[in-house]
Motif scaffolding. Structure first.
Motif, PDB file in Angstrom:
ATOM      1  N   ALA A 292     -16.550   9.993  32.961  1.00 43.21           N
ATOM      2  CA  ALA A 292     -16.676   8.557  33.223  1.00 43.21           C
ATOM      3  C   ALA A 292     -17.884   7.963  32.516  1.00 43.21           C
ATOM      4  CB  ALA A 292     -16.766   8.317  34.726  1.00 43.21           C
ATOM      5  N   LYS A 293     -19.009   8.635  32.582  1.00 42.47           N
ATOM      6  CA  LYS A 293     -20.217   8.117  31.945  1.00 42.47           C
ATOM      7  C   LYS A 293     -20.076   8.078  30.429  1.00 42.47           C
ATOM      8  CE  LYS A 293     -23.248   9.485  35.739  1.00 42.47           C
ATOM      9  NZ  LYS A 293     -24.251  10.443  36.239  1.00 42.47           N
ATOM     10  N   ALA A 294     -19.456   9.121  29.876  1.00 44.86           N
ATOM     11  CA  ALA A 294     -19.231   9.129  28.429  1.00 44.86           C
ATOM     12  C   ALA A 294     -18.279   8.010  28.018  1.00 44.86           C
ATOM     13  CB  ALA A 294     -18.676  10.487  28.000  1.00 44.86           C
ATOM     14  N   LEU A 295     -17.284   7.744  28.846  1.00 46.00           N
ATOM     15  CA  LEU A 295     -16.305   6.701  28.543  1.00 46.00           C
ATOM     16  C   LEU A 295     -16.946   5.321  28.574  1.00 46.00           C
ATOM     17  CD1 LEU A 295     -13.319   6.393  27.853  1.00 46.00           C
ATOM     18  CD2 LEU A 295     -12.836   6.206  30.299  1.00 46.00           C
ATOM     19  N   GLN A 296     -17.850   5.119  29.515  1.00 47.05           N
ATOM     20  CA  GLN A 296     -18.537   3.824  29.580  1.00 47.05           C
ATOM     21  C   GLN A 296     -19.320   3.541  28.304  1.00 47.05           C
ATOM     22  OE1 GLN A 296     -20.587   2.924  33.425  1.00 47.05           O
ATOM     23  NE2 GLN A 296     -19.700   4.859  34.101  1.00 47.05           N
ATOM     24  N   LEU A 328     -10.862  11.085  41.015  1.00 51.68           N
ATOM     25  CA  LEU A 328     -11.487  10.203  41.992  1.00 51.68           C
ATOM     26  C   LEU A 328     -12.981  10.042  41.720  1.00 51.68           C
ATOM     27  CD1 LEU A 328     -11.255   8.410  44.424  1.00 51.68           C
ATOM     28  CD2 LEU A 328     -11.468  10.428  45.900  1.00 51.68           C
ATOM     29  N   ARG A 329     -13.657  11.141  41.338  1.00 56.04           N
ATOM     30  CA  ARG A 329     -15.071  11.019  40.986  1.00 56.04           C
ATOM     31  C   ARG A 329     -15.253  10.052  39.812  1.00 56.04           C
ATOM     32  NH1 ARG A 329     -19.946  10.763  42.846  1.00 56.04           N
ATOM     33  NH2 ARG A 329     -19.843   8.861  41.599  1.00 56.04           N
ATOM     34  N   ALA A 330     -14.377  10.160  38.803  1.00 54.40           N
ATOM     35  CA  ALA A 330     -14.437   9.242  37.670  1.00 54.40           C
ATOM     36  C   ALA A 330     -14.155   7.815  38.106  1.00 54.40           C
ATOM     37  CB  ALA A 330     -13.445   9.679  36.592  1.00 54.40           C
ATOM     38  N   ALA A 331     -13.199   7.636  39.025  1.00 56.10           N
ATOM     39  CA  ALA A 331     -12.860   6.294  39.499  1.00 56.10           C
ATOM     40  C   ALA A 331     -14.048   5.633  40.189  1.00 56.10           C
ATOM     41  CB  ALA A 331     -11.661   6.368  40.454  1.00 56.10           C
ATOM     42  N   VAL A 341      -9.235   3.562  31.307  1.00 55.52           N
ATOM     43  CA  VAL A 341      -8.201   4.233  32.088  1.00 55.52           C
ATOM     44  C   VAL A 341      -8.301   5.729  31.792  1.00 55.52           C
ATOM     45  CG1 VAL A 341      -5.728   4.457  32.517  1.00 55.52           C
ATOM     46  CG2 VAL A 341      -6.684   2.219  32.006  1.00 55.52           C
ATOM     47  N   LEU A 342      -8.100   6.561  32.827  1.00 56.73           N
ATOM     48  CA  LEU A 342      -8.208   8.013  32.678  1.00 56.73           C
ATOM     49  C   LEU A 342      -7.041   8.705  33.362  1.00 56.73           C
ATOM     50  CD1 LEU A 342      -9.703  10.795  32.216  1.00 56.73           C
ATOM     51  CD2 LEU A 342     -10.859  10.351  34.398  1.00 56.73           C
ATOM     52  N   LEU A 343      -6.456   9.677  32.668  1.00 61.39           N
ATOM     53  CA  LEU A 343      -5.451  10.568  33.245  1.00 61.39           C
ATOM     54  C   LEU A 343      -6.059  11.955  33.355  1.00 61.39           C
ATOM     55  CD1 LEU A 343      -1.710  10.995  32.403  1.00 61.39           C
ATOM     56  CD2 LEU A 343      -3.225  12.964  32.187  1.00 61.39           C
ATOM     57  N   ALA A 344      -5.909  12.570  34.521  1.00 63.50           N
ATOM     58  CA  ALA A 344      -6.314  13.963  34.728  1.00 63.50           C
ATOM     59  C   ALA A 344      -5.168  14.649  35.462  1.00 63.50           C
ATOM     60  CB  ALA A 344      -7.600  14.049  35.550  1.00 63.50           C
ATOM     61  N   ALA A 345      -4.576  15.672  34.862  1.00 67.69           N
ATOM     62  CA  ALA A 345      -3.385  16.262  35.464  1.00 67.69           C
ATOM     63  C   ALA A 345      -3.182  17.699  35.011  1.00 67.69           C
ATOM     64  CB  ALA A 345      -2.142  15.439  35.119  1.00 67.69           C
ATOM     65  N   GLY A 346      -2.548  18.482  35.889  1.00 63.74           N
ATOM     66  CA  GLY A 346      -2.181  19.852  35.578  1.00 63.74           C
ATOM     67  C   GLY A 346      -0.874  19.888  34.808  1.00 63.74           C
ATOM     68  N   THR A 347      -0.845  20.639  33.722  1.00 64.86           N
ATOM     69  CA  THR A 347       0.344  20.675  32.885  1.00 64.86           C
ATOM     70  C   THR A 347       1.523  21.378  33.539  1.00 64.86           C
ATOM     71  OG1 THR A 347      -0.527  22.664  31.819  1.00 64.86           O
ATOM     72  CG2 THR A 347      -0.956  20.551  30.721  1.00 64.86           C
ATOM     73  N   ILE A 410      -6.946  12.714  29.490  1.00 66.95           N
ATOM     74  CA  ILE A 410      -6.714  11.736  28.432  1.00 66.95           C
ATOM     75  C   ILE A 410      -7.257  10.398  28.911  1.00 66.95           C
ATOM     76  CG2 ILE A 410      -5.021  10.746  26.856  1.00 66.95           C
ATOM     77  CD1 ILE A 410      -3.031  12.883  27.833  1.00 66.95           C
ATOM     78  N   SER A 411      -8.207   9.828  28.187  1.00 75.39           N
ATOM     79  CA  SER A 411      -8.796   8.548  28.579  1.00 75.39           C
ATOM     80  C   SER A 411      -8.699   7.547  27.445  1.00 75.39           C
ATOM     81  CB  SER A 411     -10.249   8.729  29.004  1.00 75.39           C
ATOM     82  OG  SER A 411     -10.992   9.434  28.043  1.00 75.39           O
ATOM     83  N   TYR A 412      -8.668   6.283  27.825  1.00 75.37           N
ATOM     84  CA  TYR A 412      -8.490   5.206  26.849  1.00 75.37           C
ATOM     85  C   TYR A 412      -9.489   4.116  27.128  1.00 75.37           C
ATOM     86  CZ  TYR A 412      -5.999   1.905  23.816  1.00 75.37           C
ATOM     87  OH  TYR A 412      -5.654   1.004  22.824  1.00 75.37           O
TER      88      TYR A 412
END
Length: 416
Positions: A292-296, A328-331, A341-347, A410-412
């Motif tokens: 999250a911090k890197a994305l900001q 949730l921590r990123a949110a 926007v961030l997606l975090a998911a198990g493949t 994956i974040s945008y």
């Protein structure tokens, strides 16, 4: 702005699905056998793991009636009708992530299957993550209760997967390469889908056919019950001094391939893409905050990374796994922002013990969840991220995907 966020969420969901398709077990297995065909004649098949059904279906497509016999062991509700109804294939649904009596029953079935294999028939072995919990044979005197308690202890300690698998290998009669001893000189063709950093076959599924790496130490302060199992287990085989002439193996799908698929698909859409090839590991909470911090601070574009984090569980954890905790921590850190926007998911389609793969969060996630009377920090602390993300409408549910190559993040970041 709502439209931009909605479009970004749809984009990430689409890219995730394309990544899953790129590492699907059936297609990867069929491609591998087309590239390097098996010798002519009958073939036996042993498939174990979350992706066992998908890998087996891919193999059967190519074998076209050459299957002499087979055993498939997979997670409950991961079995297709095509495999279940095959006349020469015995299929078992076992327990995951906490093993139970089904796990030991699968171990007995495995022993029986290997004992009844026709002589001279090559064995096609299909392995994927989840095998550690799905099949086991313990030393005499230990049963399902001891096995379940050990795994609950391991999964609650915030341990990396290599440490967890080191313990599983140490107490087993078949893992850590011990199963290889039972196969003698029979020709083996081994294909693996990797859910571990480095794609080490000795770590995937706790290494049924491969001696463990000497560098992985057991965790300290093992419970007495685990120590007793360890002392009763047969010794681990020594690492081979040369090539195993009777066993050929190949990793056919990995996290790297999934990330490459995301990068390729995003570039085809004209996006600026940044891929961090270093895997996310360690604490899910710390990883979520770091992303999250890197994305900001990041420039607009798509950011891709893989990995598999860990969560320290309280005595009575709530709903959700590592990907949901990370999300949730990123949110929380991205709360109020309208350009991320961030997606975090198990493949594999499963994050933790529930049926959710992960989550897609944005700057309004915390607001939406609070409208249902929930506090994001409290849910995070209670390992109940899934309950909050259910309320905020951010969970991803794919069902079993037919693969298992760790997690994707994956974040945008887009222009407001």
């Amino acid at each position: 702005m709502v439209s931009a966020v909605s479009e970004a969420r749809q984009l990430l969901g689409s890219l995730f699905r394309q990544a899953i398709d790129a590492v699907a077990g059936d297609a990867a297995m069929a491609d591998a056998l087309h590239r390097q065909p098996l010798p002519a004649g009958p073939v036996a098949v042993l498939a174990i793991g979350k992706a066992a059904d998908s890998m087996c279906r891919g193999a059967l497509q190519v074998l076209e009636g050459r299957l002499s016999c087979g055993l498939l062991i997979t997670k409950q509700e991961h079995l297709s009708a095509a495999c279940r109804e095959h006349p020469r294939l015995r299929c078992l649904e076992s327990a995951h992530p906490i093993p139970d009596q089904r796990t030991l029953d699968a171990g007995l079935a495995l022993r029986q299957f290997l004992g009844e294999l026709p002589s001279g028939v090559p064995l096609l072995v299909l392995l994927s993550g989840g095998a550690s919990s799905l099949v086991e044979e313990l030393p005499a005197g230990f049963g399902a209760r001891a096995l379940a308690e050990m795994n609950r202890w391991l999964l609650s300690r915030d341990l990396p997967i290599d440490s967890i698998n080191a313990v599983r290998r140490a107490v087993s009669c078949i893992k850590g390469g011990r199963l290889r001893r039972r196969l003698g000189e029979r020709p083996l063709h081994v294909y693996l889908i990797s859910d571990v950093p480095g794609d080490d076959p000795a770590v995937i599924g706790s290494g049924l056919l491969f001696p463990p790496p000497a560098s992985v130490a057991l965790p300290t302060s093992l419970p007495a019950s685990v120590q007793h199992m360890l002392e009763a287990a047969p010794p681990l085989p020594e690492p081979p001094t040369g090539n195993d002439a009777t066993m050929r193996w190949e990793v056919i799908a990995s996290n790297r391939l999934a990330c490459e698929a995301v990068v390729r698909a995003a570039k085809e859409r004209g996006l600026t893409v940044h891929w961090n090839a270093e895997l996310q590991q360690g604490s899910a909470i710390e990883a979520g905050s770091g992303i999250a911090k890197a994305l900001q601070a990041a420039a607009p574009g798509l950011y891709v990374q893989g990995g598999e984090t860990t969560v320290a569980l309280p005595e009575n954890p709530g709903r959700g796994g590592r990907a949901q905790a990370l999300a949730l921590r990123a949110a929380i850190d991205l709360s109020g922002l309208d350009d991320c926007v961030l997606l975090a998911a198990g493949t594999d389609g499963t994050d933790g013990p529930g049926e959710d793969a992960g989550a897609i969060i944005d700057g309004r996630t915390c607001t939406r969840g609070r409208q249902h009377g929930l506090d994001p920090a409290a849910c995070l602390e209670a390992a109940d991220s899934g309950r909050f993300l259910q309320a905020s409408g951010d969970l991803i549910r794919t069902g079993p995907t037919g693969t298992n190559v760790m997690d994707l993040y994956i974040s945008y970041k887009f222009n407001v």
